[in-house]
Scaffold this active site. Structure first.
Site, PDB file in Angstrom:
ATOM      1  N   ALA A  27      -2.183   0.020  12.587  1.00 39.58           N
ATOM      2  CA  ALA A  27      -1.821  -1.392  12.497  1.00 39.58           C
ATOM      3  C   ALA A  27      -1.791  -1.865  11.055  1.00 39.58           C
ATOM      4  CB  ALA A  27      -2.807  -2.235  13.311  1.00 39.58           C
ATOM      5  N   TYR A  28      -2.753  -1.397  10.276  1.00 44.29           N
ATOM      6  CA  TYR A  28      -2.785  -1.750   8.844  1.00 44.29           C
ATOM      7  C   TYR A  28      -1.498  -1.290   8.166  1.00 44.29           C
ATOM      8  CZ  TYR A  28      -4.004  -1.387   3.890  1.00 44.29           C
ATOM      9  OH  TYR A  28      -4.001  -1.473   2.520  1.00 44.29           O
ATOM     10  N   ALA A  29      -1.131  -0.024   8.353  1.00 40.67           N
ATOM     11  CA  ALA A  29       0.061   0.519   7.709  1.00 40.67           C
ATOM     12  C   ALA A  29       1.319  -0.227   8.158  1.00 40.67           C
ATOM     13  CB  ALA A  29       0.185   2.010   8.008  1.00 40.67           C
ATOM     14  N   ASP A  80       0.857  -1.187   0.000  1.00 39.36           N
ATOM     15  CA  ASP A  80       0.000   0.000   0.000  1.00 39.36           C
ATOM     16  C   ASP A  80       0.890   1.233   0.000  1.00 39.36           C
ATOM     17  OD1 ASP A  80      -1.832   2.195   1.178  1.00 39.36           O
ATOM     18  OD2 ASP A  80      -3.219   0.506   1.018  1.00 39.36           O
TER      19      ASP A  80
END
Length: 240
Positions: A151-153, A139
């Site tokens: 957390a996603y990053a 991403d």
């Protein structure tokens, strides 16, 4: 189980959006395709009708990941490519413990690719120089972080780093690269105001659609030299 597939391309999370477009694109090239899915959308039935092998898989546990790996091994003796498209976009929210959010993001974006790369590497090797590929879908937030999806990053950043490590480990037989998209296509439910706001975040001010990704995947699969690199497909968004 029937006749084994001849070096298919695996696409994790192949039932929707970019994963689905990739599956149809690769099938159109007469290359066998094996997709994993968690929810059986109607699109999965269409892929199966076109000849794709569709396997229900739950990557929320390591056991689920390893079960999928064993299922792949039972269905083919070799692989052309492994495309890690399965993903989940989960924000930090008051209703979910932070540790649960981090665990879920690491599970899908780090555990699954890490374990599958290790367990399926023998099926990618043995076909000559640069004959097989692994592609991680990361991403654009890997470069800039995210205050609402921390957390996603972080999990996508870990996946980005796995790209370099596996490139070193599996060369020169297997090329390992990453694709880091920003906005590629909208959801049907996105209203006009949201769409315009999102478009204004990039220099190019369009949602280009899946073709940008399909063309890049074609390039990476045919290259005999490029490995260990991350390719941004973000319309210049980090430069805004």
């Amino acid at each position: 189980m029937g006749k084994k597939l001849q070096r298919p391309v695996i696409i994790t999370g192949g039932g929707r959006r970019i994963g689905l477009a990739l599956a149809h694109h690769i099938l159109a090239q007469k290359i066998p395709v094996l997709v994993s899915y968690r929810t059986r959308y109607e699109a999965i039935d269409v892929l199966a009708q076109r000849g794709a092998v569709c396997i229900a898989a739950d990557f929320s546990s390591d056991d689920g990941i390893l079960t999928f790996a064993e299922d792949v091994k039972a269905r083919c003796d070799g692989l052309r490519a492994l495309l890690h498209n399965a993903s989940h976009w989960q924000a930090e929210t008051p209703s979910t413990p932070l540790s649960d959010t981090l665990r879920a993001m690491l599970q899908i974006h780090v555990h699954a690719p890490y374990l599958l790369n290790h367990h399926l590497a023998p099926l990618l090797r043995g076909y000559g120089h640069a004959a097989s590929d692994i592609i991680h879908f990361t991403d654009y937030v890997v470069e800039r972080g995210s205050d609402k999806h921390i957390a996603y990053a972080a999990s996508k950043a870990a996946l980005d780093n796995l790209t370099r490590s596996f490139a070193r480990k599996l060369a020169p037989e297997v090329k390992v690269n990453a694709i880091a998209p920003a906005l590629i296509l909208f959801n049907e439910s996105d209203d006009a105001a949201y769409r315009q706001k999102a478009l204004n975040k990039s220099l190019m001010k369009i949602a280009p659609g899946e073709k940008e990704i399909l063309d890049l995947v074609d390039y990476l699969l045919t290259s005999r030299f490029v490995t260990g690199r991350t390719f941004a497909v973000d319309g210049g968004r980090p430069l805004r």
